[in-house]
Motif scaffolding. Structure first.
Motif, mmCIF file in Angstrom:
data_model
loop_
_atom_site.group_PDB
_atom_site.id
_atom_site.type_symbol
_atom_site.label_atom_id
_atom_site.label_comp_id
_atom_site.label_asym_id
_atom_site.label_seq_id
_atom_site.Cartn_x
_atom_site.Cartn_y
_atom_site.Cartn_z
ATOM 1 N N LYS A 1 -7.173 -3.302 -1.233
ATOM 2 C CA LYS A 1 -6.092 -2.688 -1.997
ATOM 3 C C LYS A 1 -5.301 -1.713 -1.131
ATOM 4 O O LYS A 1 -4.055 -1.698 -1.157
ATOM 5 C CB LYS A 1 -6.650 -1.959 -3.223
ATOM 6 N N TRP B 1 0.924 -2.239 3.343
ATOM 7 C CA TRP B 1 1.856 -3.313 3.700
ATOM 8 C C TRP B 1 3.097 -3.277 2.813
ATOM 9 O O TRP B 1 4.226 -3.430 3.301
ATOM 10 C CB TRP B 1 1.139 -4.653 3.550
ATOM 11 N N ARG B 2 2.904 -3.021 1.532
ATOM 12 C CA ARG B 2 4.044 -2.951 0.607
ATOM 13 C C ARG B 2 4.911 -1.746 0.911
ATOM 14 O O ARG B 2 6.144 -1.814 0.812
ATOM 15 C CB ARG B 2 3.548 -2.911 -0.825
ATOM 16 N N THR C 1 -3.138 -3.578 1.247
ATOM 17 C CA THR C 1 -2.000 -4.159 0.539
ATOM 18 C C THR C 1 -0.964 -3.095 0.213
ATOM 19 O O THR C 1 0.253 -3.329 0.349
ATOM 20 C CB THR C 1 -2.473 -4.847 -0.756
#
Length: 204
Positions: A194, A200-201, A197
């Motif tokens: 998580k 990365w976002r 992620t």
């Protein structure tokens, strides 16, 4: 060698066969189900199928967008990682232990039998593995009334698999343990995934 085989047989007799109680409980549950209740058992069995995993994943992603809390944000990752590991271990165990299904041993004594099982072997129950993983993922997302409903749902799934003659009670118990433990054990992996992620976002 004979001594080792005897010890393994004794171990199975008490740990899996429960001294004969495992088969007796299966037959009692299977025979006690009426035609009306067998329809309910088939419905619960369908609800507990791991083929519903994609839909459950989408529901958790939707809940994450609506709730916007840390448990809700983590739930899809716990589900993905935990269910993947649990099902891989379940399929490996089925092949390794090669435990027969009740219909292979007690077909003449059973009142109901599942038409076409998902796999050849019974141990552990894939439905129980998946259901326990779902319960473990949903557990942090609600209050105690919600959690009690989850436990009741899991119990109904386990009952349905025995009532339909697809599994012995030991298969269901082992499945519940495996599914729950895998989700708990992979919590750190899910949290790391998580965070990666989220980074990365944020960098996009």
């Amino acid at each position: 060698m004979a001594t080792g085989a005897g010890e393994m047989g004794l171990l199975r007799h008490w740990i899996y066969d429960w001294g004969g109680l495992n088969a007796q409980m299966m037959l009692w549950i299977n025979r006690s189900v009426s035609a009306d209740w067998i329809v309910l058992a088939r419905s619960f069995s369908a609800l507990g199928s791991y083929w519903g995993a994609p839909l459950m994943g989408l529901l958790l992603l939707s809940w994450r967008a609506v709730k916007r809390s840390e448990p809700a944000a983590l739930a899809p990752f716990r589900f993905g990682v935990g269910v993947l590991l649990a099902m891989l271990l379940a399929w490996t165990a089925k092949a390794a232990f090669a435990m027969p299904r009740p219909s292979d041993l007690y077909a003449n004594d059973m009142a109901w039998m599942l038409g076409a099982p998902d796999s050849l072997y019974a141990f552990p129950s894939g439905h129980a593995v998946y259901t326990a993983a779902v319960v473990a993922c949903l557990w942090p997302l609600g209050s105690w009334p919600f959690r009690l409903l989850l436990l009741a749902f899991a119990a109904a799934i386990g009952w349905s698999r025995v009532a339909l003659g697809a599994h012995f009670p030991a298969d269901v118990v082992a499945g519940f343990l495996l599914g729950g433990v895998c989700v708990v054990a992979t919590h750190g992996w899910a949290a790391s995934l998580k965070r990666a992620t989220d980074r990365w976002r944020a960098a996009r």
